[in-house]
Design a protein around this motif. Structure first.
Motif, short mmCIF file in Angstrom:
data_model
loop_
_atom_site.label_atom_id
_atom_site.label_comp_id
_atom_site.label_asym_id
_atom_site.label_seq_id
_atom_site.Cartn_x
_atom_site.Cartn_y
_atom_site.Cartn_z
N VAL A 16 -0.26 -10.69 -0.93
CA VAL A 16 0.95 -11.25 -1.55
C VAL A 16 2.09 -10.23 -1.47
O VAL A 16 3.20 -10.56 -1.05
CB VAL A 16 0.70 -11.68 -3.01
CG1 VAL A 16 2.00 -12.09 -3.69
CG2 VAL A 16 -0.31 -12.82 -3.07
N VAL A 17 1.81 -9.00 -1.86
CA VAL A 17 2.84 -7.96 -1.88
C VAL A 17 3.42 -7.77 -0.48
O VAL A 17 4.63 -7.59 -0.32
CB VAL A 17 2.29 -6.63 -2.44
CG1 VAL A 17 3.29 -5.50 -2.28
CG2 VAL A 17 1.90 -6.80 -3.91
N ALA A 18 2.59 -7.84 0.53
CA ALA A 18 3.04 -7.66 1.91
C ALA A 18 4.08 -8.71 2.31
O ALA A 18 4.85 -8.50 3.23
CB ALA A 18 1.85 -7.71 2.87
N ALA A 30 3.77 -12.38 -12.05
CA ALA A 30 3.98 -13.48 -11.10
C ALA A 30 2.91 -13.46 -10.01
O ALA A 30 2.41 -14.51 -9.60
CB ALA A 30 5.37 -13.39 -10.48
N ILE A 31 2.52 -12.27 -9.59
CA ILE A 31 1.45 -12.15 -8.59
C ILE A 31 0.14 -12.63 -9.18
O ILE A 31 -0.59 -13.40 -8.57
CB ILE A 31 1.33 -10.70 -8.07
CG1 ILE A 31 2.60 -10.32 -7.28
CG2 ILE A 31 0.08 -10.53 -7.22
CD1 ILE A 31 2.70 -8.85 -6.94
N ALA A 32 -0.16 -12.19 -10.41
CA ALA A 32 -1.40 -12.60 -11.07
C ALA A 32 -1.43 -14.12 -11.25
O ALA A 32 -2.46 -14.76 -10.98
CB ALA A 32 -1.52 -11.91 -12.43
N LEU A 60 2.55 -1.30 2.47
CA LEU A 60 2.99 -2.29 1.48
C LEU A 60 4.37 -1.96 0.95
O LEU A 60 4.65 -0.80 0.68
CB LEU A 60 2.03 -2.31 0.29
CG LEU A 60 0.77 -3.10 0.38
CD1 LEU A 60 0.08 -3.11 -0.98
CD2 LEU A 60 0.99 -4.51 0.84
N PRO A 61 5.20 -2.97 0.73
CA PRO A 61 6.48 -2.72 0.07
C PRO A 61 6.27 -2.67 -1.45
O PRO A 61 6.80 -3.48 -2.21
CB PRO A 61 7.33 -3.92 0.50
CG PRO A 61 6.34 -5.03 0.68
CD PRO A 61 5.08 -4.35 1.19
N ALA A 62 5.48 -1.71 -1.89
CA ALA A 62 5.10 -1.60 -3.30
C ALA A 62 6.32 -1.39 -4.20
O ALA A 62 6.27 -1.72 -5.39
CB ALA A 62 4.12 -0.44 -3.48
N HIS A 63 7.41 -0.87 -3.65
CA HIS A 63 8.62 -0.65 -4.45
C HIS A 63 9.23 -1.96 -4.93
O HIS A 63 10.07 -1.96 -5.82
CB HIS A 63 9.64 0.16 -3.64
CG HIS A 63 10.13 -0.53 -2.41
ND1 HIS A 63 9.34 -0.65 -1.28
CD2 HIS A 63 11.30 -1.14 -2.12
CE1 HIS A 63 10.03 -1.30 -0.34
NE2 HIS A 63 11.22 -1.61 -0.84
N ARG A 64 8.79 -3.10 -4.40
CA ARG A 64 9.33 -4.40 -4.78
C ARG A 64 8.56 -5.06 -5.92
O ARG A 64 8.83 -6.21 -6.27
CB ARG A 64 9.35 -5.33 -3.56
CG ARG A 64 10.25 -4.82 -2.45
CD ARG A 64 10.24 -5.73 -1.25
NE ARG A 64 10.96 -5.11 -0.15
CZ ARG A 64 10.67 -5.30 1.13
NH1 ARG A 64 9.68 -6.11 1.48
NH2 ARG A 64 11.36 -4.69 2.06
N ASP A 108 9.41 -15.58 -6.31
CA ASP A 108 8.19 -16.14 -6.90
C ASP A 108 7.18 -16.34 -5.78
O ASP A 108 7.45 -17.07 -4.82
CB ASP A 108 8.52 -17.48 -7.55
CG ASP A 108 7.37 -18.02 -8.36
OD1 ASP A 108 6.20 -17.62 -8.13
OD2 ASP A 108 7.62 -18.88 -9.22
N PRO A 109 5.99 -15.75 -5.90
CA PRO A 109 4.96 -15.93 -4.86
C PRO A 109 4.61 -17.40 -4.61
O PRO A 109 4.11 -17.72 -3.53
CB PRO A 109 3.76 -15.16 -5.42
CG PRO A 109 4.34 -14.16 -6.35
CD PRO A 109 5.56 -14.82 -6.93
#
Length: 114
Positions: A16-18, A30-32, A60-64, A108-109
């Motif tokens: 999802v993060v990717a 929101a991811i959960a 990963l764009p973990a900063h987002r 929103d995922p």
């Protein structure tokens, strides 16, 4: 550092993060929610904290990924002020020094379903 493989939940979080678009942010919650773990924001946080432990083939764009208030709670895992700087470079606007204006930048995922 482990070169092992993350567990299935962590893998799903990373998938999802990717997909968070540049110039957008989302929250742990929101991811959960998207992954069907309604109260799993903390579990998503654990996955993000452990990301560096795995030898994955992608960055990963973990900063987002922020908390539900738009705060950069993960910034301790970035050198210096890198998390904030990356978001600013993507055009993300802030309400306060370490709080993103979610109204204009939230992703929103659930959009992955469309």
């Amino acid at each position: 550092m482990s070169s092992g493989k993350p567990n299935d939940f962590y893998e799903r979080v990373y998938e999802v993060v990717a997909q968070i678009p540049q110039g957008k942010v989302t929250s742990y919650g929101a991811i959960a929610q998207y992954l069907g773990v309604a109260s799993g924001a903390r579990m998503v946080g654990y996955a993000m904290n452990n990301y560096q432990s795995y030898d994955l083939e992608f960055e990963l764009p973990a900063h987002r990924v922020l908390n539900r208030l738009g705060q950069l709670t993960g910034r301790a895992h970035f050198e210096g002020d890198t998390m904030r700087e990356r978001l600013l470079q993507e055009g993300i606007k802030f309400k306060e020094e370490y709080t993103v204006d979610l109204e204009g930048h939230f992703w929103d995922p659930e959009e992955l379903e469309n």
